[in-house]
Design a protein around this motif. Structure first.
Motif, PDB file in Angstrom:
ATOM      1  N   LEU A 189     105.533  27.772  67.042  1.00 22.55           N
ATOM      2  CA  LEU A 189     104.415  27.418  67.918  1.00 22.55           C
ATOM      3  C   LEU A 189     103.283  26.759  67.141  1.00 22.55           C
ATOM      4  O   LEU A 189     102.646  25.820  67.636  1.00 22.55           O
ATOM      5  CB  LEU A 189     103.909  28.664  68.646  1.00 22.55           C
ATOM      6  CG  LEU A 189     104.895  29.274  69.648  1.00 22.55           C
ATOM      7  CD1 LEU A 189     104.389  30.625  70.153  1.00 22.55           C
ATOM      8  CD2 LEU A 189     105.116  28.335  70.814  1.00 22.55           C
ATOM      9  N   THR A 190     103.020  27.216  65.913  1.00 23.66           N
ATOM     10  CA  THR A 190     101.969  26.589  65.106  1.00 23.66           C
ATOM     11  C   THR A 190     102.313  25.127  64.824  1.00 23.66           C
ATOM     12  O   THR A 190     101.464  24.240  64.923  1.00 23.66           O
ATOM     13  CB  THR A 190     101.784  27.336  63.775  1.00 23.66           C
ATOM     14  OG1 THR A 190     101.388  28.680  64.037  1.00 23.66           O
ATOM     15  CG2 THR A 190     100.720  26.658  62.921  1.00 23.66           C
ATOM     16  N   ALA A 191     103.583  24.880  64.480  1.00 26.52           N
ATOM     17  CA  ALA A 191     104.007  23.518  64.137  1.00 26.52           C
ATOM     18  C   ALA A 191     104.104  22.614  65.352  1.00 26.52           C
ATOM     19  O   ALA A 191     104.401  21.425  65.207  1.00 26.52           O
ATOM     20  CB  ALA A 191     105.343  23.553  63.404  1.00 26.52           C
ATOM     21  N   CYS A 192     103.821  23.137  66.544  1.00 30.51           N
ATOM     22  CA  CYS A 192     103.801  22.275  67.732  1.00 30.51           C
ATOM     23  C   CYS A 192     102.672  21.255  67.678  1.00 30.51           C
ATOM     24  O   CYS A 192     102.584  20.375  68.538  1.00 30.51           O
ATOM     25  CB  CYS A 192     103.686  23.117  69.003  1.00 30.51           C
ATOM     26  SG  CYS A 192     105.247  23.867  69.518  1.00 30.51           S
ATOM     27  N   TYR A 193     101.798  21.353  66.646  1.00 30.25           N
ATOM     28  CA  TYR A 193     100.762  20.323  66.508  1.00 30.25           C
ATOM     29  C   TYR A 193     101.392  18.949  66.263  1.00 30.25           C
ATOM     30  O   TYR A 193     100.735  17.931  66.471  1.00 30.25           O
ATOM     31  CB  TYR A 193      99.758  20.668  65.409  1.00 30.25           C
ATOM     32  CG  TYR A 193     100.313  20.845  64.009  1.00 30.25           C
ATOM     33  CD1 TYR A 193     100.807  19.778  63.277  1.00 30.25           C
ATOM     34  CD2 TYR A 193     100.295  22.097  63.391  1.00 30.25           C
ATOM     35  CE1 TYR A 193     101.285  19.939  61.996  1.00 30.25           C
ATOM     36  CE2 TYR A 193     100.779  22.272  62.111  1.00 30.25           C
ATOM     37  CZ  TYR A 193     101.275  21.195  61.412  1.00 30.25           C
ATOM     38  OH  TYR A 193     101.752  21.365  60.139  1.00 30.25           O
ATOM     39  N   ILE A 194     102.666  18.913  65.836  1.00 27.15           N
ATOM     40  CA  ILE A 194     103.301  17.611  65.645  1.00 27.15           C
ATOM     41  C   ILE A 194     103.478  16.875  66.973  1.00 27.15           C
ATOM     42  O   ILE A 194     103.614  15.658  66.999  1.00 27.15           O
ATOM     43  CB  ILE A 194     104.664  17.737  64.933  1.00 27.15           C
ATOM     44  CG1 ILE A 194     105.664  18.516  65.786  1.00 27.15           C
ATOM     45  CG2 ILE A 194     104.511  18.361  63.576  1.00 27.15           C
ATOM     46  CD1 ILE A 194     107.040  18.589  65.176  1.00 27.15           C
ATOM     47  N   LEU A 195     103.491  17.628  68.081  1.00 26.35           N
ATOM     48  CA  LEU A 195     103.550  17.012  69.406  1.00 26.35           C
ATOM     49  C   LEU A 195     102.155  16.818  69.984  1.00 26.35           C
ATOM     50  O   LEU A 195     101.867  15.810  70.630  1.00 26.35           O
ATOM     51  CB  LEU A 195     104.380  17.877  70.353  1.00 26.35           C
ATOM     52  CG  LEU A 195     104.504  17.397  71.802  1.00 26.35           C
ATOM     53  CD1 LEU A 195     105.173  16.025  71.852  1.00 26.35           C
ATOM     54  CD2 LEU A 195     105.294  18.401  72.634  1.00 26.35           C
ATOM     55  N   ILE A 196     101.266  17.776  69.716  1.00 29.23           N
ATOM     56  CA  ILE A 196      99.920  17.736  70.292  1.00 29.23           C
ATOM     57  C   ILE A 196      99.095  16.600  69.698  1.00 29.23           C
ATOM     58  O   ILE A 196      98.338  15.925  70.405  1.00 29.23           O
ATOM     59  CB  ILE A 196      99.204  19.086  70.084  1.00 29.23           C
ATOM     60  CG1 ILE A 196      99.988  20.207  70.783  1.00 29.23           C
ATOM     61  CG2 ILE A 196      97.777  19.038  70.622  1.00 29.23           C
ATOM     62  CD1 ILE A 196      99.451  21.596  70.488  1.00 29.23           C
ATOM     63  N   VAL A 197      99.237  16.356  68.376  1.00 25.55           N
ATOM     64  CA  VAL A 197      98.427  15.329  67.707  1.00 25.55           C
ATOM     65  C   VAL A 197      98.623  13.940  68.321  1.00 25.55           C
ATOM     66  O   VAL A 197      97.647  13.275  68.697  1.00 25.55           O
ATOM     67  CB  VAL A 197      98.706  15.308  66.185  1.00 25.55           C
ATOM     68  CG1 VAL A 197      98.138  14.044  65.549  1.00 25.55           C
ATOM     69  CG2 VAL A 197      98.099  16.532  65.530  1.00 25.55           C
ATOM     70  N   PRO A 198      99.873  13.442  68.459  1.00 24.96           N
ATOM     71  CA  PRO A 198     100.009  12.114  69.074  1.00 24.96           C
ATOM     72  C   PRO A 198      99.595  12.072  70.537  1.00 24.96           C
ATOM     73  O   PRO A 198      99.113  11.047  71.016  1.00 24.96           O
ATOM     74  CB  PRO A 198     101.500  11.795  68.915  1.00 24.96           C
ATOM     75  CG  PRO A 198     102.165  13.100  68.677  1.00 24.96           C
ATOM     76  CD  PRO A 198     101.159  13.950  67.958  1.00 24.96           C
ATOM     77  N   LEU A 199      99.737  13.201  71.267  1.00 24.49           N
ATOM     78  CA  LEU A 199      99.311  13.239  72.665  1.00 24.49           C
ATOM     79  C   LEU A 199      97.793  13.112  72.771  1.00 24.49           C
ATOM     80  O   LEU A 199      97.272  12.354  73.597  1.00 24.49           O
ATOM     81  CB  LEU A 199      99.784  14.528  73.339  1.00 24.49           C
ATOM     82  CG  LEU A 199     101.287  14.633  73.620  1.00 24.49           C
ATOM     83  CD1 LEU A 199     101.626  16.005  74.195  1.00 24.49           C
ATOM     84  CD2 LEU A 199     101.735  13.533  74.577  1.00 24.49           C
ATOM     85  N   ILE A 200      97.071  13.848  71.923  1.00 24.57           N
ATOM     86  CA  ILE A 200      95.607  13.743  71.924  1.00 24.57           C
ATOM     87  C   ILE A 200      95.189  12.358  71.427  1.00 24.57           C
ATOM     88  O   ILE A 200      94.231  11.762  71.921  1.00 24.57           O
ATOM     89  CB  ILE A 200      94.977  14.841  71.049  1.00 24.57           C
ATOM     90  CG1 ILE A 200      95.263  16.231  71.641  1.00 24.57           C
ATOM     91  CG2 ILE A 200      93.459  14.643  70.940  1.00 24.57           C
ATOM     92  CD1 ILE A 200      94.709  17.370  70.822  1.00 24.57           C
ATOM     93  N   GLY A 201      95.929  11.843  70.430  1.00 25.94           N
ATOM     94  CA  GLY A 201      95.615  10.528  69.893  1.00 25.94           C
ATOM     95  C   GLY A 201      95.667   9.435  70.941  1.00 25.94           C
ATOM     96  O   GLY A 201      94.903   8.462  70.882  1.00 25.94           O
ATOM     97  N   LEU A 202      96.548   9.584  71.938  1.00 23.29           N
ATOM     98  CA  LEU A 202      96.636   8.607  73.021  1.00 23.29           C
ATOM     99  C   LEU A 202      95.323   8.503  73.787  1.00 23.29           C
ATOM    100  O   LEU A 202      94.958   7.426  74.276  1.00 23.29           O
ATOM    101  CB  LEU A 202      97.771   8.978  73.978  1.00 23.29           C
ATOM    102  CG  LEU A 202      99.208   8.801  73.449  1.00 23.29           C
ATOM    103  CD1 LEU A 202     100.204   9.310  74.469  1.00 23.29           C
ATOM    104  CD2 LEU A 202      99.477   7.333  73.125  1.00 23.29           C
ATOM    105  N   LEU A 203      94.618   9.633  73.900  1.00 24.04           N
ATOM    106  CA  LEU A 203      93.338   9.638  74.625  1.00 24.04           C
ATOM    107  C   LEU A 203      92.289   8.796  73.902  1.00 24.04           C
ATOM    108  O   LEU A 203      91.327   8.342  74.517  1.00 24.04           O
ATOM    109  CB  LEU A 203      92.841  11.072  74.795  1.00 24.04           C
ATOM    110  CG  LEU A 203      93.752  12.028  75.582  1.00 24.04           C
ATOM    111  CD1 LEU A 203      93.154  13.431  75.599  1.00 24.04           C
ATOM    112  CD2 LEU A 203      93.948  11.522  77.009  1.00 24.04           C
ATOM    113  N   PHE A 204      92.472   8.621  72.582  1.00 26.23           N
ATOM    114  CA  PHE A 204      91.503   7.865  71.781  1.00 26.23           C
ATOM    115  C   PHE A 204      92.072   6.517  71.348  1.00 26.23           C
ATOM    116  O   PHE A 204      91.581   5.907  70.389  1.00 26.23           O
ATOM    117  CB  PHE A 204      91.091   8.689  70.554  1.00 26.23           C
ATOM    118  CG  PHE A 204      90.403   9.978  70.899  1.00 26.23           C
ATOM    119  CD1 PHE A 204      89.046  10.011  71.173  1.00 26.23           C
ATOM    120  CD2 PHE A 204      91.121  11.164  70.976  1.00 26.23           C
ATOM    121  CE1 PHE A 204      88.413  11.195  71.495  1.00 26.23           C
ATOM    122  CE2 PHE A 204      90.499  12.355  71.295  1.00 26.23           C
ATOM    123  CZ  PHE A 204      89.141  12.370  71.562  1.00 26.23           C
ATOM    124  N   GLY A 205      93.124   6.074  72.047  1.00 28.29           N
ATOM    125  CA  GLY A 205      93.680   4.758  71.758  1.00 28.29           C
ATOM    126  C   GLY A 205      94.538   4.681  70.536  1.00 28.29           C
ATOM    127  O   GLY A 205      94.833   3.579  70.043  1.00 28.29           O
TER     128      GLY A 205
END
Length: 304
Positions: A108-124
């Motif tokens: 679950l901690t390493a799920c940041y590998i999915l969260i980071v690009p998803l959040i990055g989409l919000l900032f272009g």
């Protein structure tokens, strides 16, 4: 430069992976806020002489008064933001580990590998198809590596998921500030800010004593000097100029390295399922690195 940064992040993942043992042992003697506070103070103090040496040997670029003021403001703001997010992410992880299995916490901690690009989409911040394929492959590898007895969501799982979200924010905050500031100085500031926030929680929710800290001196010292002082500083330096999605993929190797460390140091066995998960993780990292190199080769060939 990209290869050098990738190697620095790989070293960071190695330090964090081995440090998991220190975190587990330390929590047997002190509370989560006390552990985070102590390791952060040690990490910050360890960087002070490094900053002093770099100041004596380095060459400072000429700046106008306005440029200097903006640089100091960015350094302070970056250090405060990184420290605050790091504190809450670390505490949620420490507390979550108490209420869930180690395997689930690692996944679950390493799920940041999915969260980071998803959040990055919000900032272009867009990622190529191969990076997304790498993310998916890494998630499958992490699942095979960490989850063994089914999957369900408990209180501890929820806390670690929040931790993964906060670590994702930490990666993106570093991505924003690292090109603008002195990375070692920002890392030092973040540790003292993290220690300050953790100290408040320590005094409110825990009853720390010198006896407890002395009992946990070895894991706290390792976590402070290596995992914090060296690891998080290498993260800031290594992330400079890198795609945060690719950086998060490389750092997620800490889950693989923690399993391999248990195998090599503690004599724990690795099943075929776990070995296959490790292979998929490494394949995901290689895949994520391919777009720029292949694209660069094609552009070079087209220009000839």
């Amino acid at each position: 430069m990209k290869l050098k940064n990738s190697l620095l992040l790989l070293l960071t993942a190695t330090i964090w992976g081995v440090a998991f043992v220190a975190q587990s042992v330390g929590m047997e003697h002190v509370g989560p806020f006390t552990f985070v506070c102590a390791r952060s103070v040690i990490g910050g103090l360890a960087l002070l002489p490094v900053i002093a040496v770099l100041r004596q040997t380095g060459t400072n670029p000429k700046q106008t008064r306005e440029e200097g003021r903006k640089a100091r403001r960015a350094l302070l703001l970056g250090g405060v933001c990184c420290g605050a997010v790091l504190c809450f992410a670390s505490v949620f992880q420490q507390v979550g580990i108490l209420y869930t299995t180690v395997g689930k916490a690692g996944f679950l901690t390493a799920c940041y590998i999915l969260i980071v690009p998803l959040i990055g989409l919000l900032f272009g911040r867009r990622c190529g198809a191969k990076v997304w394929c790498g993310v998916g492959l890494a998630l499958v590898g992490l699942y095979l590596l960490c989850i063994k007895d089914g999957f369900s969501i408990s209180l501890g799982d929820g806390l670690v998921l929040i931790c993964a979200l906060l670590f994702s924010l930490h990666i993106l905050v570093i991505d924003h500030f690292s090109p603008k500031v002195d990375c070692v100085k920002m890392s030092c500031i973040q540790f003292f800010v993290c220690a300050g926030f953790a100290a408040v929680g320590m005094l409110v929710f825990e009853q720390p004593s010198w006896e407890q800290l002395l009992a946990a001196w070895a894991p706290v010292l390792y976590a402070g000097l290596l995992s914090s002082g060296v690891g998080y500083t290498l993260q800031i330096v290594g992330q400079k100029g890198m795609n945060p999605a690719v950086a998060s993929l490389i750092m997620s190797l800490e889950s693989v390295i923690s399993v391999l460390a248990g195998w090599l140091i503690l004599g724990q066995t690795l099943s075929v399922r776990e070995l296959f998960g490790c292979v998929l993780m490494f394949a995901a990292i290689v895949l994520a690195q391919l777009p720029e190199r292949i694209g660069g080769a094609r552009r070079a060939a087209a220009s000839d």
